[in-house]
Write a protein that holds these residues in place. Structure first.
Motif, PDB file in Angstrom:
ATOM      1  N   THR A 197      88.287 -21.522  20.069  1.00 23.60           N
ATOM      2  CA  THR A 197      89.346 -22.337  20.484  1.00 23.60           C
ATOM      3  C   THR A 197      88.983 -23.696  20.122  1.00 23.60           C
ATOM      4  N   ALA A 198      87.830 -24.338  20.189  1.00 25.56           N
ATOM      5  CA  ALA A 198      87.470 -25.588  19.642  1.00 25.56           C
ATOM      6  C   ALA A 198      87.857 -25.741  18.165  1.00 25.56           C
ATOM      7  N   ASN A 199      87.460 -24.575  17.430  1.00 26.12           N
ATOM      8  CA  ASN A 199      87.731 -24.786  15.991  1.00 26.12           C
ATOM      9  C   ASN A 199      89.165 -24.464  15.867  1.00 26.12           C
ATOM     10  N   VAL A 200      90.094 -23.880  16.345  1.00 25.61           N
ATOM     11  CA  VAL A 200      91.498 -24.014  16.130  1.00 25.61           C
ATOM     12  C   VAL A 200      91.990 -25.491  16.514  1.00 25.61           C
ATOM     13  N   VAL A 201      91.489 -25.919  17.577  1.00 32.29           N
ATOM     14  CA  VAL A 201      92.265 -27.303  17.922  1.00 32.29           C
ATOM     15  C   VAL A 201      91.625 -28.228  16.651  1.00 32.29           C
ATOM     16  N   ASN A 202      90.536 -28.054  16.334  1.00 31.48           N
ATOM     17  CA  ASN A 202      89.750 -29.192  15.122  1.00 31.48           C
ATOM     18  C   ASN A 202      90.988 -28.830  14.022  1.00 31.48           C
ATOM     19  N   ILE A 203      91.110 -27.664  13.463  1.00 32.10           N
ATOM     20  CA  ILE A 203      91.711 -27.551  12.197  1.00 32.10           C
ATOM     21  C   ILE A 203      93.116 -28.121  12.245  1.00 32.10           C
ATOM     22  N   VAL A 204      93.947 -27.736  13.429  1.00 34.61           N
ATOM     23  CA  VAL A 204      95.300 -28.189  13.353  1.00 34.61           C
ATOM     24  C   VAL A 204      95.378 -29.780  13.464  1.00 34.61           C
ATOM     25  N   LEU A 205      94.294 -30.341  14.520  1.00 28.62           N
ATOM     26  CA  LEU A 205      94.248 -31.551  14.422  1.00 28.62           C
ATOM     27  C   LEU A 205      93.881 -32.497  13.036  1.00 28.62           C
ATOM     28  N   ASN A 206      93.012 -31.854  12.260  1.00 24.87           N
ATOM     29  CA  ASN A 206      92.817 -32.262  10.929  1.00 24.87           C
ATOM     30  C   ASN A 206      93.896 -32.473  10.230  1.00 24.87           C
ATOM     31  N   TRP A 207      94.891 -31.491  10.095  1.00 28.24           N
ATOM     32  CA  TRP A 207      95.923 -31.497   9.450  1.00 28.24           C
ATOM     33  C   TRP A 207      96.907 -32.572   9.840  1.00 28.24           C
ATOM     34  N   ILE A 208      97.052 -32.954  11.020  1.00 25.75           N
ATOM     35  CA  ILE A 208      97.821 -33.978  11.709  1.00 25.75           C
ATOM     36  C   ILE A 208      97.067 -35.342  11.649  1.00 25.75           C
ATOM     37  N   LEU A 209      95.913 -35.388  11.787  1.00 28.50           N
ATOM     38  CA  LEU A 209      95.461 -36.836  11.923  1.00 28.50           C
ATOM     39  C   LEU A 209      94.874 -37.310  10.552  1.00 28.50           C
ATOM     40  N   ILE A 210      94.289 -36.333   9.670  1.00 31.74           N
ATOM     41  CA  ILE A 210      93.826 -36.847   8.425  1.00 31.74           C
ATOM     42  C   ILE A 210      94.840 -37.331   7.321  1.00 31.74           C
ATOM     43  N   PRO A 217      99.617 -41.539  12.577  1.00 33.27           N
ATOM     44  CA  PRO A 217      99.317 -42.295  11.506  1.00 33.27           C
ATOM     45  C   PRO A 217      98.328 -41.625  10.690  1.00 33.27           C
ATOM     46  N   LYS A 218      98.220 -41.881   9.375  1.00 36.37           N
ATOM     47  CA  LYS A 218      97.260 -41.257   8.468  1.00 36.37           C
ATOM     48  C   LYS A 218      95.892 -42.014   8.680  1.00 36.37           C
ATOM     49  N   MET A 219      94.885 -41.223   9.178  1.00 40.62           N
ATOM     50  CA  MET A 219      93.502 -41.831   9.427  1.00 40.62           C
ATOM     51  C   MET A 219      92.459 -41.501   8.695  1.00 40.62           C
ATOM     52  N   GLY A 220      92.513 -40.498   7.719  1.00 41.85           N
ATOM     53  CA  GLY A 220      91.618 -40.086   6.853  1.00 41.85           C
ATOM     54  C   GLY A 220      90.442 -39.511   7.371  1.00 41.85           C
ATOM     55  N   VAL A 221      89.436 -40.011   6.734  1.00 44.56           N
ATOM     56  CA  VAL A 221      87.891 -39.598   7.568  1.00 44.56           C
ATOM     57  C   VAL A 221      87.857 -39.818   8.895  1.00 44.56           C
ATOM     58  N   ALA A 222      88.235 -40.983   9.572  1.00 37.63           N
ATOM     59  CA  ALA A 222      88.206 -41.147  11.016  1.00 37.63           C
ATOM     60  C   ALA A 222      89.160 -40.229  11.792  1.00 37.63           C
ATOM     61  N   GLY A 223      90.276 -39.746  11.000  1.00 39.85           N
ATOM     62  CA  GLY A 223      90.817 -38.503  11.715  1.00 39.85           C
ATOM     63  C   GLY A 223      90.228 -37.166  11.890  1.00 39.85           C
ATOM     64  N   ALA A 224      89.362 -36.698  10.866  1.00 36.76           N
ATOM     65  CA  ALA A 224      88.747 -35.731  10.449  1.00 36.76           C
ATOM     66  C   ALA A 224      87.518 -35.861  11.815  1.00 36.76           C
ATOM     67  N   SER A 225      87.114 -37.139  12.124  1.00 33.48           N
ATOM     68  CA  SER A 225      85.958 -37.156  13.244  1.00 33.48           C
ATOM     69  C   SER A 225      86.722 -36.838  14.541  1.00 33.48           C
ATOM     70  N   LEU A 226      87.752 -37.648  14.676  1.00 36.78           N
ATOM     71  CA  LEU A 226      88.600 -37.552  15.920  1.00 36.78           C
ATOM     72  C   LEU A 226      88.883 -36.066  16.377  1.00 36.78           C
ATOM     73  N   ALA A 227      89.413 -35.676  15.272  1.00 37.70           N
ATOM     74  CA  ALA A 227      89.942 -34.001  15.446  1.00 37.70           C
ATOM     75  C   ALA A 227      88.751 -33.263  16.076  1.00 37.70           C
ATOM     76  N   THR A 228      87.606 -33.336  15.573  1.00 38.86           N
ATOM     77  CA  THR A 228      86.276 -32.682  15.921  1.00 38.86           C
ATOM     78  C   THR A 228      85.957 -33.048  17.366  1.00 38.86           C
ATOM     79  N   VAL A 229      85.910 -34.258  17.624  1.00 41.39           N
ATOM     80  CA  VAL A 229      85.744 -34.616  18.994  1.00 41.39           C
ATOM     81  C   VAL A 229      86.571 -33.947  20.046  1.00 41.39           C
ATOM     82  N   ILE A 230      88.094 -33.983  19.758  1.00 36.66           N
ATOM     83  CA  ILE A 230      88.848 -33.406  20.590  1.00 36.66           C
ATOM     84  C   ILE A 230      88.595 -31.951  20.810  1.00 36.66           C
ATOM     85  N   GLY A 231      88.442 -31.385  19.531  1.00 34.06           N
ATOM     86  CA  GLY A 231      88.001 -29.868  19.686  1.00 34.06           C
ATOM     87  C   GLY A 231      86.869 -29.584  20.606  1.00 34.06           C
TER      88      GLY A 231
END
Length: 481
Positions: A197-210, A217-231
């Motif tokens: 479940t965490a992995n699915v959340v992470n991937i979806v949010l990666n696409w949205i936030l990166i 907003p386009k967050m780049g590297v920070a968006g990838a990190s935030l997506a991981t934490v939310i997952g």
């Protein structure tokens, strides 16, 4: 149900009277077949392998998606890997002790002690992870700079990536401890569910936030990190719910008064402290190694991080079967059936090697296309493809090493693995990397020759300890011989 476990072949045999070294060629107990052992191993290793593989595939997808921003982005994320692992060292080591303990208590039919281990382990992780997250957050820039950031873009993005990771560190740590406890009693399915479940959340949010999709907003590297934490937060909520539900072998009651259990904590530290030393040796060794590679420049370090990311996927075979060997060996020794512990370890190793040979073939045949998923730079693809040949060659040895180390940890024999890591990762790999990179001028290939030498020597030393059988005599505090 949380902590629910099916009947094992181990449950069909009588408890032993004492711990003794089982000879290599000893036959299976009456009524037990190799097929039963394989079924037990696969029942635990299967979900763990799926979970670990999907988690690593998510990490790979992270790096692929970040890689579209440029080589600097891959380097920025790569610079944070070892500092983050270093922060994880303390509670990961204690998790080794917790896993071995709950497995041993389950085998000894002491559910009360197994559940008290849950409370002690979670409290320990909470305290240590809070301290680690604070240190990691406030010293993020210092750590990224120390890892060898060669340009301001990588330094700035690496720092923000690590700070976001540290902000969500405590929940990730607690989830990891719950996973270790469940695996100890053979329940790998529950962990698989919440981590997937965490992995699915992470991937979806990666696409949205990166990239800034769906109006974000386009967050780049920070968006990838935030997506991981939310997952990871989603995984924690599911893991905590699973552990607090009634009816499982392991249960945690939040409102129950906490007290210090000196015997259980003593056992956790007795097994966990050597594991912590092992992890520290490994982290410092890998940091020295990574700094040597980082000196080769941004492109070489980006290639290195891609190949290390792919290697981490290959770890999943060994780690998945190590989960089963740790749990089954621990339970067998708790029941004082060293013969069953030996047979479970042997079967886990044989199955794991079979899977590793398949992966080796994949690296040989389609290594180039795999590397190309991360980057379209010709130099990166060319070097990465050749390095995957190195990875292919060490696959069966790597799997053996992980699985037999899992056997030793299940027995509580963590001092041996600490000594092995000290020799191989803290001494052999960094020194060989310095020799091949700086003196022999072999560049990135020289660094990977050092890594291969580390893996082969480590496998040999772990195998020699396993073959001696001395790990079968390990006892817990308060346990009779």
């Amino acid at each position: 149900m949380a902590g629910g476990t099916a009947q094992l072949a181990l449950d069909r045999v009588e408890a032993g009277e004492n711990l003794e070294i089982t000879k290599t060629r000893k036959t299976l107990p009456e009524g037990i077949t190799r097929g039963m052992l394989m079924k037990d191993v696969l029942r635990i290793a299967g979900p763990s392998f799926v979970e670990l593989t999907l988690t690593q595939l998510t990490s790979m997808a992270d790096l692929m998606m970040v890689g579209q921003l440029g080589a600097w982005a891959i380097t920025a994320v790569g610079l944070t890997t070892q500092p983050k692992f270093l922060m994880m060292t303390m509670f990961m080591a204690m998790n080794v002790g917790a896993t071995a303990l709950v497995a041993r208590y389950k085998g000894a039919e002491q559910p009360g002690k197994a559940n008290e281990t849950v409370r002690q382990a979670l409290m320990l992780t909470l305290i240590m992870s809070i301290a680690a997250s604070l240190v990691g957050f406030f010293f993020s820039e210092t750590m990224v700079r120390f890892m060898g950031a060669t340009d301001e873009l990588s330094l700035a993005n690496g720092t923000i990536y690590l700070q976001i990771q540290m902000a969500g560190f405590v929940l990730m740590a607690l989830t990891t401890t719950i996973t270790a406890l469940l695996r100890g009693v053979g329940d790998s399915k529950t962990a698989m569910k919440y981590n997937v479940t965490a992995n699915v959340v992470n991937i979806v949010l990666n696409w949205i936030l990166i990239y800034g999709n769906l109006g974000f907003p386009k967050m780049g590297v920070a968006g990838a990190s935030l997506a991981t934490v939310i997952g990871q937060t989603a995984a924690f909520l599911m893991a905590a719910w699973a552990l607090m539900k009634k009816g499982g072998y392991l249960e945690f009651h939040l409102l129950e008064k906490y007290h210090i259990d000196k015997e259980i904590l003593g056992n956790i530290f007795a097994i966990g402290l050597p594991a912590m030393v092992e992890q520290l040796f490994m982290r410092f060794g890998v940091i020295l190694y990574s700094k040597t590679v980082a000196s080769l420049g941004t492109v070489a370090f980006a290639t290195h991080n891609i190949c290390m990311n792919i290697q981490a996927l290959s770890f999943m075979i060994g780690q998945g079967f190590a989960v089963s060997s740790t749990s089954l060996v621990g339970q067998s020794l708790g029941k004082k059936r060293t013969d069953m512990a030996h047979h479970y370890g042997k079967v886990s190793q044989q199955i794991g090697i079979g899977f590793s040979l398949i992966l080796a073939l994949i690296f040989f045949v389609i290594g180039g296309p795999i590397v190309a998923l991360y980057s379209n730079e010709a130099e990166v693809i060319e070097q990465g493809t050749r390095i995957l040949m190195f990875l292919a060659l060490i696959q069966p040895f790597q799997a053996t090493q992980f699985i037999l180390a899992g056997v030793l940890r299940g027995a509580g024999d963590t001092k041996t693995t600490a000594v092995v890591i000290f020799v191989t990762t803290l001494i052999v790999r960094p020194l060989l990397a310095i020799l091949t990179v700086y003196e022999l001028k072999w560049g990135l290939y020289g660094a990977w020759i050092a890594l291969v030498a580390d893996q082969l020597l480590r496998t040999l030393l772990i195998w020699l300890r396993y073959r001696s059988g001395k790990w079968q005599l390990m006892k817990l505090r308060g346990e009779q011989a």
